[in-house]
Design an enzyme around this catalytic site. Structure first.
Site, mmCIF file in Angstrom:
data_model
loop_
_atom_site.group_PDB
_atom_site.id
_atom_site.type_symbol
_atom_site.label_atom_id
_atom_site.label_comp_id
_atom_site.label_asym_id
_atom_site.label_seq_id
_atom_site.Cartn_x
_atom_site.Cartn_y
_atom_site.Cartn_z
ATOM 1 N N CYS A 27 0.780 -1.044 -0.180
ATOM 2 C CA CYS A 27 -0.236 -0.572 0.124
ATOM 3 C C CYS A 27 0.734 0.999 -0.204
ATOM 4 O O CYS A 27 0.450 2.440 -0.552
ATOM 5 C CB CYS A 27 -1.333 0.361 0.965
ATOM 6 S SG CYS A 27 -0.290 -0.516 2.581
ATOM 7 N N HIS A 44 -2.124 0.622 6.952
ATOM 8 C CA HIS A 44 -2.573 1.206 6.056
ATOM 9 C C HIS A 44 -1.991 2.267 5.079
ATOM 10 O O HIS A 44 -1.767 3.550 6.656
ATOM 11 C CB HIS A 44 -4.378 0.570 5.716
ATOM 12 C CG HIS A 44 -4.007 0.705 4.036
ATOM 13 N ND1 HIS A 44 -3.804 -0.230 2.987
ATOM 14 C CD2 HIS A 44 -5.437 1.814 3.959
ATOM 15 C CE1 HIS A 44 -3.965 0.870 2.172
ATOM 16 N NE2 HIS A 44 -5.061 0.786 2.298
ATOM 17 N N ASP A 103 -8.186 6.178 -2.028
ATOM 18 C CA ASP A 103 -7.138 4.573 -1.907
ATOM 19 C C ASP A 103 -7.382 4.008 -2.973
ATOM 20 O O ASP A 103 -7.588 2.857 -3.337
ATOM 21 C CB ASP A 103 -8.024 3.970 -1.100
ATOM 22 C CG ASP A 103 -6.897 3.073 -0.135
ATOM 23 O OD1 ASP A 103 -5.722 2.506 -0.924
ATOM 24 O OD2 ASP A 103 -7.583 1.817 0.304
#
Lengths: 304, 654
Positions: free
Chosen positions: B404, B448, B464
């Protein structure tokens, strides 16, 4: 006190000097139909006391000197072949008397000790299949030297339990000792003793002593004493129900001696050391040299 | 009074002490634990063999060596660690000369102190249960020191349990009512506490390292069950500055106050944050109401505590999960949100510039970029290949494999290059829902990174990019999103079917413990008390009730005990006699508990010949009534006699 008992007490008190409390305990013990164990060092007057008791109460009296080679037959008696009649006839042993003085009981072998102790419990003896009643009243006054002395067979706890009381005489105090030294020979005095009571009269007193009233409040106190010995970790085992009964009987006799018709806590306190002293044993690991367990027990238990 | 202890007696002392020292030993240097065990072993040997005490000079030398060793280890003798080490050592040294009962009692009290001191290290439920056990051991040891027979265990445990059971209600009462302070009286600095968690910068590989950890970051419960994992973006540090490799947060935020508006119904949630030794407090959504903590909310929605979070922290927040914020962007902030290191990643810049130049508008550019991630063969993986100096270029055009942080970093770079203000947000995403306790468990492995872009008329919008590559990451969590071979080892067995309810159940117990016992602070106390009775929730009422209640409790117990003592004295005759004894006691003539009434009468009559007649008459009457068969009609005359018995203090000789 009953006048006859008072006379008896006075007479014994003149022979055994300076021990009024112990003499009272002896009388109470006999009134409660218990057997008596006198424990002390040699020469403090154990035998004299036993003699004086028997003579004063007007009971017939035998003395058995216990030794290590004494056999049960020497105590109970035996059937002996009579050549003249061609039959076996029974020759009663010294046990057939109203008062037995078993002197130095812990010197005899356990076998002979138990012959005596059976007779104490049953009031009868069985010899060669024939059961023979012992005379009434029947008392055993046993004396023993403290265990610390050499060459003795200590009585097992179960047999100690047969004795209602165990008393210790101890040394006489200063003035009693002086009177003893100045006075006549005790053995000679014993010969002059008169019977102050009759066996029937004494048995009636025993009956009367048993009817002395013990109130619930007193039984509460008695029970809390017994419970304490059972709960306390210092004692190996608590007092048995038989010991509790013995305590009550002794306290009743003590109250009777005092001329009261009921038992009060002080009576229990007076007899307790003599009644439980030989029945209580410190637990393993507890210092056994602790002075007088019974006295401490009395101090610790509150009177309800 | 000195005597040598037997082995069982010594065990009564050693075993509970060892129970207390053992957990400390794990945190202390190893030589200390070994020294303690060696001395304890020697004491046992000494008791078994009946050896004499070591000579005084040797004991002195041992103590001095120990003190020097503790000082050398910690550089001090004060402070929690060094202090505990010192106590542990001294408890062993005291064992060397423990012969008198006083030494033994003293050691047991040191044991109690060590027991409490352990809570400085660890306050979990398990250690509390263990310490309760150790406390029972110590108390039993204290009782054993007063009991003659060392081998019997139950006679010592029974009164111990009774004591603890009696103390329990009082403890609960004090726990609930003792006023909690909003700030602690003193602060304990936790020494060298290692902790994992997010940091104030992000490099490639940071988050993927966190993913290996099962440690709990926070627990959260909502006032509604209507929560989707996709909504759970726990916002942590906001990263503004990029140097080509790592993203950093900034100390001083671009000016501006928090502005924003929410849509729909705000939700209320409670977070129990595990200590992470950083300043930020995780938030979800745009808060409408923040609790009164010593913390400030910055304009980038980062909530910073004024002191690092060293202890478990609990806070309740109301917030809109659907919101817009930062509608006005001032020039300085805009400049900061567009800044990029010069001369790096030319291909990425070129790509972004081509999007921007096509004139499709900012929102479309964002969609374009996401489309790029979706369309090209990007792979979501824990094991990305190493990146060169042109990290973003390398990632976007060569390797295309990343976690991520790679996606967030590359995305924000592209946005800034395309002239759209953007920033990286790190935090946690999702979590595990514990249906047993109705709360979410967020672990380090839920760490994250994502992006926020600023669009005119809309403010900051969350984007995202990872979700574009791997939608399962957001919907089902990191385990499901990763290829099977790459799932971290601890995570594989973790969710094994039959253990899951046990694990969740245990977490509920811990959660409640944290919430209600450890987290019972001034706020919760007021909340709890006002729910019981509104008038209770102020300090005065609390103090009054506290004093009154504990007093009642203690006197109540004592009264109960006395009542049991005197219950047998309830009949009227002995009550009268008790009165009589009280009157005599005022003259200094106190009846001993074991003293018979006749003996007592004789003693008092001798002491006060002037009262002898009265005393004797009363006593005789009493004894006759209580022990004899006197008729109960005489009770009245006993009562009358005792009422009339008014001895004067001074007459006669006492």
């Amino acid at each position: 006190m009953n006048p006859q008992l008072q006379q008896a007490f006075d007479q014994i008190n003149r022979i055994v000097l300076g021990k009024p409390h112990q003499i009272r305990l002896c009388l109470a013990c006999l009134l409660a139909r218990g057997h008596l164990l006198i424990e002390d060092a040699p020469g403090v007057g154990k035998t004299t006391l036993a003699h004086a008791l028997a003579a004063t109460l007007g009971l017939d009296f035998h003395r058995i000197q216990f030794t290590s080679d004494l056999l049960p037959a020497d105590i109970l008696g035996a059937a002996i072949y009579d050549r003249a009649s061609g039959q076996f006839s029974f020759h009663p042993g010294p046990i057939f008397a109203q008062v037995i003085l078993a002197d130095e009981i812990n010197r005899a072998s356990p076998k002979s000790q138990s012959a005596l102790l059976e007779a104490m419990e049953e009031g009868q003896v069985t010899i060669e299949g024939v059961t023979r009643e012992l005379p009434k009243p029947f008392f055993v006054i046993a004396t023993q030297n403290p265990i610390e002395q050499a060459g003795v067979f200590p009585l097992p706890e179960s047999q100690l339990d047969r004795f209602l009381m165990r008393i210790r005489l101890g040394y006489p105090d200063h003035s009693a000792e002086r009177a003893l030294l100045k006075g006549e020979n005790r053995r000679d005095l014993l010969g002059q003793l008169q019977a102050m009571l009759q066996p029937d009269g004494f048995m009636a007193m025993q009956q009367a002593a048993q009817t002395i009233h013990a109130s619930d409040a007193l039984l509460d106190y008695l029970q809390s004493l017994i419970d304490t010995t059972r709960r306390d970790a210092r004692f190996g085992s608590g007092l048995s129900p038989r010991a509790g009964l013995a305590l009550l009987r002794a306290a009743q006799a003590w109250a009777y001696l005092a001329g009261r018709d009921f038992v009060q806590p002080e009576d229990v306190q007076a007899v307790l050391p003599a009644v439980v002293g030989h029945r209580l044993h410190p637990a393993a690991g507890v210092d056994s040299a602790e002075p007088d367990w019974a006295a401490r027990l009395l101090l610790e238990v509150a009177i309800p | 009074m000195r005597r040598q202890y037997s082995v069982p007696e010594l065990l009564w002392l050693l075993v509970p002490l060892a129970l207390v020292v053992a957990p400390h030993a794990a945190n202390l240097p190893i030589w200390l634990g070994l020294a303690w065990a060696a001395i304890a072993g020697w004491c046992l040997l000494r008791a078994a063999r009946r050896l004499p005490l070591p000579p005084r000079w040797l004991r002195t030398v041992i103590v001095i060596v120990g003190l020097v060793a503790v000082f050398a280890q910690f550089g001090t003798l004060v402070g929690p660690r060094a202090g505990v080490a010192l106590l542990v050592f001294l408890s062993a040294a005291k064992l060397l000369e423990t012969e008198a009962p006083r030494d033994r009692t003293g050691l047991i009290f040191v044991g109690y102190f060590l027991l409490v001191a352990y809570f400085l290290e660890d306050q979990s439920l398990l250690s509390a249960a263990y310490m309760l056990l150790a406390m029972l051991g110590l108390t039993a040891s204290l009782i054993a020191s007063q009991m003659p027979e060392p081998k019997a265990v139950w006679p010592k445990l029974r009164p111990t349990l009774m004591l603890v059971l009696q103390a329990l209600p009082l403890a609960v009462f004090l726990f609930l009512l003792f006023p909690r302070l909003s700030a602690p009286l003193w602060t304990m600095k936790q020494e060298n506490l290692a902790s994992t968690g997010l940091s104030d910068q992000m490099q490639p590989g940071d988050v993927s390292r966190l993913i290996q950890s099962n440690e709990i970051a926070l627990r959260a419960s909502f006032d509604t069950r209507d929560i989707e994992p996709g909504q759970l973006y726990w916002r942590g540090p906001v990263l503004w500055d990029f140097d080509g490799r790592s993203w950093r947060t900034v100390r001083r935020v671009p000016d501006g106050k928090v502005d924003g508006e929410g849509r729909g119904q705000p939700v209320t949630y409670r977070i129990i944050l595990e200590p992470h030794r950083q300043h930020w407090l995780f938030l979800l959504g745009l808060p409408t109401a923040l609790p009164a903590l010593p913390a400030d909310l910055r304009s980038d929605l980062l909530w910073l505590a004024r002191a690092p979070v060293d202890q478990r922290l609990q806070y309740t927040v109301s917030a809109w999960l659907d919101y817009r914020h930062g509608l006005d962007l001032d020039a300085a902030t805009r400049a900061r949100a567009l800044e990029l290191p010069r001369g790096l990643n030319p291909r990425a810049r070129a790509l972004a510039a081509s999007w921007a130049d096509s004139g499709i508008g900012d929102a479309a550019v964002v969609q374009r970029a996401l489309h790029h991630f979706r369309g090209e063969p990007f792979v979501y993986t824990l094991q990305p290949p190493a990146l060169g100096v042109q990290a973003v270029d390398d990632f976007l055009f060569n390797t295309r494999r990343g976690f991520c942080e790679h996606y967030a970093s590359a995305f924000v770079f592209l946005m800034r290059a395309a002239g759209i203000p953007a920033r990286v947000i790190t935090g946690y995403q999702g979590g595990e829902y514990n249906a047993v306790g109705n709360y979410w468990i967020v672990r380090q492995r839920d760490a994250h990174a994502w992006a926020e872009v600023w669009l005119a008329g809309e403010g900051w919008r969350r984007v995202d990019p990872t979700a574009a590559v791997s939608p399962t990451r957001v919907e089902l969590g990191v385990d499901a999103a990763l290829p099977a071979a790459e799932r971290p080892a601890p995570l594989i067995d973790f969710d094994a079917g039959w253990l899951a309810p046990v694990r969740l159940g245990w977490d509920v117990v811990n959660y409640r413990w944290n919430l209600w016992v450890l987290g019972y602070n001034d706020v919760r106390q007021r909340e709890f008390l006002s729910r019981l009775a509104p008038w209770l929730a102020n300090l005065n009422a609390m103090l009054w009730l506290l004093g009154l209640g504990s007093g009642l409790f203690i006197f109540g117990l004592a009264g109960l005990y006395l009542l049991r003592q005197t219950r047998t004295r309830q009949d009227p005759i002995s009550r009268q006699y008790t009165r009589f004894c009280r009157k005599l006691a005022r003259l200094g003539l106190v009846r001993e508990a074991h003293e018979g009434p006749a003996d007592f009468a004789r003693r008092t009559a001798t002491a006060r010949p002037d009262l002898a007649d009265e005393i004797m008459r009363i006593s005789q009457l009493y004894v006759g009534l209580r022990y004899g068969q006197a008729s109960t009609e005489q009770t009245a005359s006993l009562q009358a006699l005792i009422r009339r018995f008014r001895p004067r203090k001074t007459a006669g000789t006492v």
